[in-house]
Design an enzyme around this catalytic site. Sequence first.
Site, PDB file in Angstrom:
ATOM      1  N   TYR A 188       7.993  -7.664  -7.565  1.00 50.66           N
ATOM      2  CA  TYR A 188       7.683  -6.404  -6.887  1.00 50.66           C
ATOM      3  C   TYR A 188       7.554  -5.261  -7.898  1.00 50.66           C
ATOM      4  O   TYR A 188       6.584  -4.492  -7.867  1.00 50.66           O
ATOM      5  CB  TYR A 188       8.780  -6.099  -5.869  1.00 50.66           C
ATOM      6  CG  TYR A 188       8.586  -4.836  -5.067  1.00 50.66           C
ATOM      7  CD1 TYR A 188       7.911  -4.860  -3.847  1.00 50.66           C
ATOM      8  CD2 TYR A 188       9.090  -3.613  -5.513  1.00 50.66           C
ATOM      9  CE1 TYR A 188       7.741  -3.709  -3.093  1.00 50.66           C
ATOM     10  CE2 TYR A 188       8.928  -2.459  -4.778  1.00 50.66           C
ATOM     11  CZ  TYR A 188       8.257  -2.512  -3.564  1.00 50.66           C
ATOM     12  OH  TYR A 188       8.091  -1.365  -2.843  1.00 50.66           O
TER      13      TYR A 188
ATOM     14  N   THR B 253       0.828  -1.208   0.000  1.00 48.51           N
ATOM     15  CA  THR B 253       0.000   0.000   0.000  1.00 48.51           C
ATOM     16  C   THR B 253       0.861   1.257   0.000  1.00 48.51           C
ATOM     17  O   THR B 253       0.411   2.309  -0.436  1.00 48.51           O
ATOM     18  CB  THR B 253      -0.902   0.040   1.250  1.00 48.51           C
ATOM     19  OG1 THR B 253      -0.075  -0.050   2.423  1.00 48.51           O
ATOM     20  CG2 THR B 253      -1.900  -1.103   1.251  1.00 48.51           C
TER      21      THR B 253
ATOM     22  N   ASP C 221       9.588   1.002   5.225  1.00 50.30           N
ATOM     23  CA  ASP C 221      10.646   0.399   6.040  1.00 50.30           C
ATOM     24  C   ASP C 221      11.448   1.424   6.833  1.00 50.30           C
ATOM     25  O   ASP C 221      11.544   1.329   8.057  1.00 50.30           O
ATOM     26  CB  ASP C 221      11.578  -0.447   5.167  1.00 50.30           C
ATOM     27  CG  ASP C 221      10.873  -1.654   4.579  1.00 50.30           C
ATOM     28  OD1 ASP C 221       9.694  -1.870   4.921  1.00 50.30           O
ATOM     29  OD2 ASP C 221      11.489  -2.363   3.782  1.00 50.30           O
TER      30      ASP C 221
ATOM     31  N   GLY D 228      12.115 -10.546   5.073  1.00 48.29           N
ATOM     32  CA  GLY D 228      10.972  -9.659   5.232  1.00 48.29           C
ATOM     33  C   GLY D 228      11.022  -8.788   6.459  1.00 48.29           C
ATOM     34  O   GLY D 228      10.014  -8.171   6.807  1.00 48.29           O
ATOM     35  N   LEU D 229      12.150  -8.715   7.151  1.00 50.59           N
ATOM     36  CA  LEU D 229      12.265  -7.892   8.355  1.00 50.59           C
ATOM     37  C   LEU D 229      13.046  -6.604   8.089  1.00 50.59           C
ATOM     38  O   LEU D 229      13.467  -5.931   9.019  1.00 50.59           O
ATOM     39  CB  LEU D 229      12.923  -8.691   9.491  1.00 50.59           C
ATOM     40  CG  LEU D 229      12.185  -9.956   9.911  1.00 50.59           C
ATOM     41  CD1 LEU D 229      12.846 -10.582  11.126  1.00 50.59           C
ATOM     42  CD2 LEU D 229      10.720  -9.660  10.207  1.00 50.59           C
TER      43      LEU D 229
ATOM     44  N   SER E 243      16.090  -5.921   6.696  1.00 48.29           N
ATOM     45  CA  SER E 243      17.509  -5.848   7.055  1.00 48.29           C
ATOM     46  C   SER E 243      18.238  -4.784   6.250  1.00 48.29           C
ATOM     47  O   SER E 243      19.184  -4.162   6.739  1.00 48.29           O
ATOM     48  CB  SER E 243      18.174  -7.214   6.854  1.00 48.29           C
ATOM     49  OG  SER E 243      18.016  -7.662   5.523  1.00 48.29           O
ATOM     50  N   SER E 244      17.801  -4.543   5.007  1.00 45.20           N
ATOM     51  CA  SER E 244      18.497  -3.558   4.171  1.00 45.20           C
ATOM     52  C   SER E 244      18.258  -2.132   4.657  1.00 45.20           C
ATOM     53  O   SER E 244      19.196  -1.332   4.746  1.00 45.20           O
ATOM     54  CB  SER E 244      18.068  -3.701   2.708  1.00 45.20           C
ATOM     55  OG  SER E 244      16.677  -3.545   2.563  1.00 45.20           O
TER      56      SER E 244
ATOM     57  N   GLU F 111      18.502   2.737  -1.268  1.00 53.23           N
ATOM     58  CA  GLU F 111      17.944   1.542  -1.914  1.00 53.23           C
ATOM     59  C   GLU F 111      17.492   1.818  -3.348  1.00 53.23           C
ATOM     60  O   GLU F 111      17.771   1.043  -4.270  1.00 53.23           O
ATOM     61  CB  GLU F 111      16.783   1.002  -1.075  1.00 53.23           C
ATOM     62  CG  GLU F 111      17.222   0.471   0.286  1.00 53.23           C
ATOM     63  CD  GLU F 111      16.262  -0.547   0.846  1.00 53.23           C
ATOM     64  OE1 GLU F 111      16.100  -1.598   0.208  1.00 53.23           O
ATOM     65  OE2 GLU F 111      15.681  -0.289   1.909  1.00 53.23           O
TER      66      GLU F 111
END
Length: 381
Positions: free
Chosen positions: A226, A37, A174, A126-127, A129-130, A162
């Site tokens: 994606y 979203t 994120d 999915g946490l 990290s980047s 990113e």
Amino acid sequence: MPVREKTFVNHFAQLFGESPQSVWESPGRVNLIGDHTDYQGGFALPIAVPYSTWIAARLRPDEEIHVYSDYLHDQRVDLSLNAVSQLAKNKPLSGLLGFVVGVWDLLGVNTGANILLMSTLPVASGLSSSASLSLALLAALSDLTEHPYDAKTLIRLARQVENVYLGVESGILDPLAIVRGQRDCAIFVDALAEEGQPVAFHYAQAGKLLFIIDTRTPRTLAGSGYHERVKETQRAQDILGIPCLRFASAHDIDQLTDPVLQARTRHIVRENQRVQSTIAAAERGDWNQVNQLLWDSHQSLSRDFMVSTPVLDETVAWLQDMGVGARMTGAGFGGSVVALGDSDQYTAIESVLTRRYREQRWTLPRVLTVPRPADGLHKVL
């Protein structure tokens, strides 16, 4: 294993022969609900988690940059400021090198540094990290050069690392969640305003425990569907003639004739509604309703947005059979499942998933727990 401040500082001193000048902790985040979203101006509800990236740094009197990290199997980066300038012209980059070059180039740092990075975050699960790594580097370097940035600027710069330097079309969610994270709170993210407000999410007081099931099926945003989903939703907004799908309605869904675009839009419209319903349900302590919203969200991500996998679908189904609210979290195409169960269900969940994964001959999952939401990006020393 958790990183201990004293041990971490001592490790830096052993590597570089002197103590660090700045130490920061940058947590990961898990999104409770509201995925895909953010790049359409919508809502999300992440929390910061007690798994994080630690950075210790000290400026050097020369132009040499030396970085040691346990990120992606004990990487080392050794380069000069001149090399940074040359590499920055050849974007996108990859790996730890890409993060280092991106941060140095964006901040315009004109000196070298010694850096130690350690992480308790599982990579590509999915946490985020980047984003955690980007923010750790940005915070430490801006702190050392005595040009600290406000939260909104750090969030914007982390996204640039990113998007521009690594070639990943990630949104604002994120870095915003990591910077705005607050203990015992979820962050109600308004992606259009690029802002997040803490909202109470006291599941621990109700005897609940948040689980993150790392399915050990890594995914990479740059190489996944994606980008395709971003383009599909952009086509839908263009057809509807609206700035973003944040403004789409149930009526707008029916106006789309392409079934794919209709399904993508339906997910975003209903997911935004589910985020707001989850906040309301948590506020009144209706955790059964929260569970239902999590299950509904997963079905939408799997069927309408088609970003789930058989491993994610089966994991959610097995947890649902146990009465545990669960959904895939993050960009999808692998990664993790977030689940809300009773505080005494850890052993049962681990046992059931271990047995089921063995039956399928899948790599066994890693079950992480989040007793309560954690603090966001912060300076340790």
